[in-house]
Design an enzyme around this catalytic site. Sequence first.
Site, PDB file in Angstrom:
ATOM      1  N   LYS A  76       0.868  -1.177   0.000  1.00  0.00           N
ATOM      2  CA  LYS A  76       0.000   0.000   0.000  1.00  0.00           C
ATOM      3  C   LYS A  76       0.906   1.228   0.000  1.00  0.00           C
ATOM      4  CE  LYS A  76      -4.544   0.736   0.453  1.00  0.00           C
ATOM      5  NZ  LYS A  76      -5.680  -0.056   0.021  1.00  0.00           N
ATOM      6  N   GLY A  95     -25.290   2.214   3.303  1.00  0.00           N
ATOM      7  CA  GLY A  95     -24.446   2.820   2.278  1.00  0.00           C
ATOM      8  C   GLY A  95     -24.807   2.288   0.910  1.00  0.00           C
ATOM      9  N   VAL A  96     -25.369   3.174   0.070  1.00  0.00           N
ATOM     10  CA  VAL A  96     -25.769   2.739  -1.272  1.00  0.00           C
ATOM     11  C   VAL A  96     -25.001   3.555  -2.314  1.00  0.00           C
ATOM     12  CG1 VAL A  96     -27.981   1.701  -0.682  1.00  0.00           C
ATOM     13  CG2 VAL A  96     -27.867   4.160  -1.052  1.00  0.00           C
ATOM     14  N   GLY A  97     -23.685   3.626  -2.098  1.00  0.00           N
ATOM     15  CA  GLY A  97     -22.793   4.307  -3.047  1.00  0.00           C
ATOM     16  C   GLY A  97     -22.421   3.351  -4.160  1.00  0.00           C
ATOM     17  N   HIS A  98     -21.144   3.375  -4.555  1.00  0.00           N
ATOM     18  CA  HIS A  98     -20.707   2.554  -5.690  1.00  0.00           C
ATOM     19  C   HIS A  98     -21.018   1.075  -5.481  1.00  0.00           C
ATOM     20  CE1 HIS A  98     -18.334   6.140  -6.702  1.00  0.00           C
ATOM     21  NE2 HIS A  98     -18.474   5.682  -7.930  1.00  0.00           N
ATOM     22  N   VAL A  99     -20.510   0.513  -4.389  1.00  0.00           N
ATOM     23  CA  VAL A  99     -20.706  -0.923  -4.143  1.00  0.00           C
ATOM     24  C   VAL A  99     -22.150  -1.203  -3.726  1.00  0.00           C
ATOM     25  CG1 VAL A  99     -20.017  -2.890  -2.724  1.00  0.00           C
ATOM     26  CG2 VAL A  99     -18.281  -1.283  -3.533  1.00  0.00           C
ATOM     27  N   TYR A 111     -24.948   0.270  -4.224  1.00  0.00           N
ATOM     28  CA  TYR A 111     -25.971   0.350  -5.271  1.00  0.00           C
ATOM     29  C   TYR A 111     -26.065  -0.975  -6.044  1.00  0.00           C
ATOM     30  CZ  TYR A 111     -28.080   1.247  -9.791  1.00  0.00           C
ATOM     31  OH  TYR A 111     -28.862   1.137 -10.911  1.00  0.00           O
TER      32      TYR A 111
HETATM   33  P1  NAD Z   1     -18.798   5.096  -1.888  1.00  0.00           P
HETATM   34  O1  NAD Z   1     -18.202   6.320  -1.274  1.00  0.00           O
HETATM   35  O2  NAD Z   1     -19.187   5.126  -3.319  1.00  0.00           O
HETATM   36  O3  NAD Z   1     -20.104   4.656  -1.069  1.00  0.00           O
HETATM   37  C1  NAD Z   1     -20.211   4.759   0.285  1.00  0.00           C
HETATM   38  C2  NAD Z   1     -21.620   5.224   0.610  1.00  0.00           C
HETATM   39  O4  NAD Z   1     -21.761   5.230   2.026  1.00  0.00           O
HETATM   40  C3  NAD Z   1     -21.905   6.642   0.114  1.00  0.00           C
HETATM   41  O5  NAD Z   1     -23.125   6.670  -0.599  1.00  0.00           O
HETATM   42  C4  NAD Z   1     -21.967   7.456   1.406  1.00  0.00           C
HETATM   43  O6  NAD Z   1     -22.855   8.560   1.315  1.00  0.00           O
HETATM   44  C5  NAD Z   1     -22.462   6.414   2.391  1.00  0.00           C
HETATM   45  N1  NAD Z   1     -22.202   6.745   3.789  1.00  0.00           N
HETATM   46  C6  NAD Z   1     -21.185   7.462   4.323  1.00  0.00           C
HETATM   47  N2  NAD Z   1     -21.337   7.553   5.657  1.00  0.00           N
HETATM   48  C7  NAD Z   1     -22.452   6.866   5.972  1.00  0.00           C
HETATM   49  C8  NAD Z   1     -23.128   6.579   7.189  1.00  0.00           C
HETATM   50  N3  NAD Z   1     -22.685   7.047   8.345  1.00  0.00           N
HETATM   51  N4  NAD Z   1     -24.234   5.795   7.149  1.00  0.00           N
HETATM   52  C9  NAD Z   1     -24.699   5.341   5.962  1.00  0.00           C
HETATM   53  N5  NAD Z   1     -24.123   5.596   4.779  1.00  0.00           N
HETATM   54  C10 NAD Z   1     -23.010   6.344   4.787  1.00  0.00           C
HETATM   55  O7  NAD Z   1     -17.756   3.913  -1.582  1.00  0.00           O
HETATM   56  P2  NAD Z   1     -17.736   2.459  -2.228  1.00  0.00           P
HETATM   57  O8  NAD Z   1     -16.703   2.425  -3.283  1.00  0.00           O
HETATM   58  O9  NAD Z   1     -19.127   2.021  -2.521  1.00  0.00           O
HETATM   59  O10 NAD Z   1     -17.153   1.617  -1.000  1.00  0.00           O
HETATM   60  C11 NAD Z   1     -17.978   1.275   0.096  1.00  0.00           C
HETATM   61  C12 NAD Z   1     -17.186   0.420   1.074  1.00  0.00           C
HETATM   62  O11 NAD Z   1     -16.718  -0.759   0.416  1.00  0.00           O
HETATM   63  C13 NAD Z   1     -15.938   1.086   1.644  1.00  0.00           C
HETATM   64  O12 NAD Z   1     -15.725   0.612   2.958  1.00  0.00           O
HETATM   65  C14 NAD Z   1     -14.832   0.564   0.734  1.00  0.00           C
HETATM   66  O13 NAD Z   1     -13.569   0.599   1.389  1.00  0.00           O
HETATM   67  C15 NAD Z   1     -15.298  -0.842   0.506  1.00  0.00           C
HETATM   68  N6  NAD Z   1     -14.780  -1.476  -0.706  1.00  0.00           N
HETATM   69  C16 NAD Z   1     -15.048  -0.932  -1.931  1.00  0.00           C
HETATM   70  C17 NAD Z   1     -14.589  -1.559  -3.077  1.00  0.00           C
HETATM   71  C18 NAD Z   1     -14.912  -1.014  -4.446  1.00  0.00           C
HETATM   72  O14 NAD Z   1     -14.777  -1.746  -5.415  1.00  0.00           O
HETATM   73  N7  NAD Z   1     -15.348   0.236  -4.567  1.00  0.00           N
HETATM   74  C19 NAD Z   1     -13.830  -2.740  -2.987  1.00  0.00           C
HETATM   75  C20 NAD Z   1     -13.581  -3.299  -1.712  1.00  0.00           C
HETATM   76  C21 NAD Z   1     -14.080  -2.650  -0.587  1.00  0.00           C
END
Ligand code: NAD
Length: 368
Positions: free
Chosen positions: A81, A181-185, A187
């Site tokens: 990292k 959390g309904v962001g990238h993952v 959703y």
């Molecule tokens: P993202 O930022 O797109 O989504 C996170 C979502 O969580 C956002 O919509 C945000 O508004 C919401 N959020 C923030 N604080 C919150 C709270 N207190 N309560 C409820 N919702 C809240 O991130 P992502 O890429 O979807 O990643 C989500 C998690 O998955 C992270 O922990 C990340 O480290 C992990 N992860 C992601 C990937 C990937 O491919 N993107 C891979 C492995 C692990």
Amino acid sequence: MSIIIEEMDRRGHEQVVFCNDQDTGLKAIIAIHNTTIGPALGGCRMWNYESEADALTDVLRLARGMSYKASIAGLNLGGGKAVIIGNAKTDKTEILFRSFGRFVEGLSGRYITAEDVGTSVKDMEWVRMETKYVTGISRALGGSGDPSPVTALGVFAGIKATVKKQLGRDSLVGLKVGVQGVGHVGYYVCKYLAEEGVKLIVTDIDSDALKRVVDEFSAEVIGLDDIYDADVDIYTPCALGATLNDNTIPRLKCSLVAGGANNQLKDEDVHGQMLKDRGILYAPDFAINAGGLINVANEIEGYNRERAFRQAEGIYDMLMTIYSEAEAAGVTTHEAALKVAELRMKEVGKLKNVYLPKKNVMGKRDNI
Ligand code: NAD
């Protein structure tokens, strides 16, 4: 200095590189944890750390986590990292990232970087101007692009495995799932679950993100803190880390936890056991969310999205193995996952006794 090497020794880190470039302002640390299985791959985080000590602690912890994630996912990669110390909103420049790329190039492929918190695909394109040891490049440039659909498919496969183990059923129809959390993952996890006939209960701080899953998947919205008390079968954390802690675990009504967030257990020595004592089956985070790493690892061999998706589906079998090991040894699923990952690192290390011409880490055999 001796304190740093002592700390590396305690957790088995191989190498730490401190990068300082006065002309570009780059201050970064690259940590390589274990390269027994392959080159260390892990993202580059940009963060305004309060102190250098905080940055070092973070990079050492994250690098080690990557060794375990790569090993358990069956990838030929080690763990590493990088952190760039600085403000991701105000301090980014082309020369800063190109300077970082030069330090990565200097490691000759022992470390491969990627985007992470605070860095973007665009930043990695600057890094790529100086080194080929970078992944997570945009699809347009032949890279793997956004990893979250692949991560989400792996999480979905992991949910199915956990349901099979805990509830003895193959179908998810009619189950209630609380997604935090309904962001990238999150959703895409909702999308896969909705297609399977699941009732979704969701929470997020972002109202637009919530509206999308309400409109598209008829999800029901719940308050941020109410997610822990929700009457659901499955809790699926896809936002922050440390949400499984002394305060939340006693409140959970679900019988399984399976989600994509990193570092879900606030204290891995305490909270894995607390879940086990409550009879809640926990899908270890670094195993169930390995799809993102599987996706970028694929890029090294020449990106093939279909292959990445198929590999992510393998998370089902991987979790089943972990659950059997945990049951047999009477340990938590988190402990069992660590052991499975450690065993593979040890076993693959034995292969090094058989000579093979060197393989270039970016795919080709060099025959050196
Ligand atoms: P993202 O930022 O797109 O989504 C996170 C979502 O969580 C956002 O919509 C945000 O508004 C919401 N959020 C923030 N604080 C919150 C709270 N207190 N309560 C409820 N919702 C809240 O991130 P992502 O890429 O979807 O990643 C989500 C998690 O998955 C992270 O922990 C990340 O480290 C992990 N992860 C992601 C990937 C990937 O491919 N993107 C891979 C492995 C692990």
